[in-house]
Design a protein around this motif. Structure first.
Motif, PDB file in Angstrom:
ATOM      1  N   ARG A 118       0.825  -1.216   0.000  1.00 43.33           N
ATOM      2  CA  ARG A 118       0.000   0.000   0.000  1.00 43.33           C
ATOM      3  C   ARG A 118       0.858   1.265   0.000  1.00 43.33           C
ATOM      4  NH1 ARG A 118      -5.370  -0.637   0.714  1.00 43.33           N
ATOM      5  NH2 ARG A 118      -6.091  -2.745   1.221  1.00 43.33           N
ATOM      6  N   ALA A 142      -3.775  -4.795  -2.669  1.00 42.00           N
ATOM      7  CA  ALA A 142      -2.930  -3.809  -1.991  1.00 42.00           C
ATOM      8  C   ALA A 142      -1.799  -3.353  -2.902  1.00 42.00           C
ATOM      9  CB  ALA A 142      -2.360  -4.420  -0.709  1.00 42.00           C
ATOM     10  N   GLY A 146      -1.242   0.496  -4.104  1.00 45.06           N
ATOM     11  CA  GLY A 146       0.020   1.185  -3.841  1.00 45.06           C
ATOM     12  C   GLY A 146       0.760   1.584  -5.106  1.00 45.06           C
TER      13      GLY A 146
END
Length: 240
Positions: A118, A142, A146
């Protein structure tokens, strides 16, 4: 560099030597895999899958190609040569993961990986063969968040090995997911995995590395050029 290009004795395709597999002639006359290309003496190079190699062995094509490579030298092709090559490539890939782990370039543990993902710190993500699909999806998402790539196909590669094997290779307990936060380390791991996965085939479709490695691989694996693509430099080095 031209001295890094070799030609597959079975397909005649040329590629960087790091993407091929060297076959070495042992002192006892056996043909053995030299996947790190460090054995002394001359060798011959192949860049085919296991299935293609097995067919070449059955049809005596490998014997003919090796006879041209090792002119006038008696040699023996072990019955289990394809299995030996596969085992050596797998060991090489696991050793590379272990080296990156000891260098501090590798993360394990879902929470640590999710936090790094992230934060946009991941360059590669891998899942054990027996990892749960929910856990995979969570970390994949995630990573996309990110990387500011939501809605894309970016996701970790499911490796064809279970967590006990990965745990043993890394010297850690219960390794289910692996991430690399260093770009160069991710490329090194991807190169080693590409060679192994290309050989065992069929090649997987997930993208394991955010950036394309320096070596050739399947487009679906890491975005590099397909195996068998001729490099711009054309040389005649088949053997070493």
């Amino acid at each position: 560099m031209t001295d890094a290009i070799r030609k597959c004795i079975l397909t005649q395709d040329r590629d960087n030597r790091d993407n091929l597999i060297r076959l070495a002639l042992a002192p006892d006359g056996q043909i053995l895999p030299d996947v790190r290309a460090k054995a002394p003496g001359r060798g011959a190079w192949i860049g085919v899958t296991r299935a293609t190699l097995e067919e070449a062995i059955a049809k005596k094509k490998l014997r003919g190609a090796l006879a041209r490579a090792f002119k006038g030298t008696e040699f023996v092709i072990p019955d289990d040569l394809p299995a030996r090559i596969q085992a050596a490539l797998e060991r090489n890939a696991l050793d590379r993961l272990g080296l990156e782990s000891r260098s501090g370039m590798l993360l394990t543990g879902s929470d640590k990986i999710e936090t790094a993902a992230r934060a946009g710190q991941l360059h590669a993500l891998y899942h054990a063969a027996d990892a749960g699909t929910d856990g995979n999806r969570k970390l994949d998402q995630a990573w996309r968040i990110g990387s500011d790539r939501e809605g894309s196909a970016l996701r970790g590669l499911v490796l064809p090995m279970p967590r006990p094997i990965l745990s043993l290779a890394l010297g850690r307990e219960n390794v289910v997911h692996i991430a690399l936060t260093d770009r160069a380390a991710a490329a090194r791991v991807s190169d080693a995995l590409d060679r192994w996965l290309h050989f065992i085939g069929p090649e997987p479709t997930p993208v394991p590395c955010e950036t394309a490695p320096q070596g050739a691989s399947a487009p679906g694996l890491s975005g590099a050029a397909p195996r068998g693509t001729r490099p711009a430099v054309d040389v005649n080095e088949e053997f070493e």
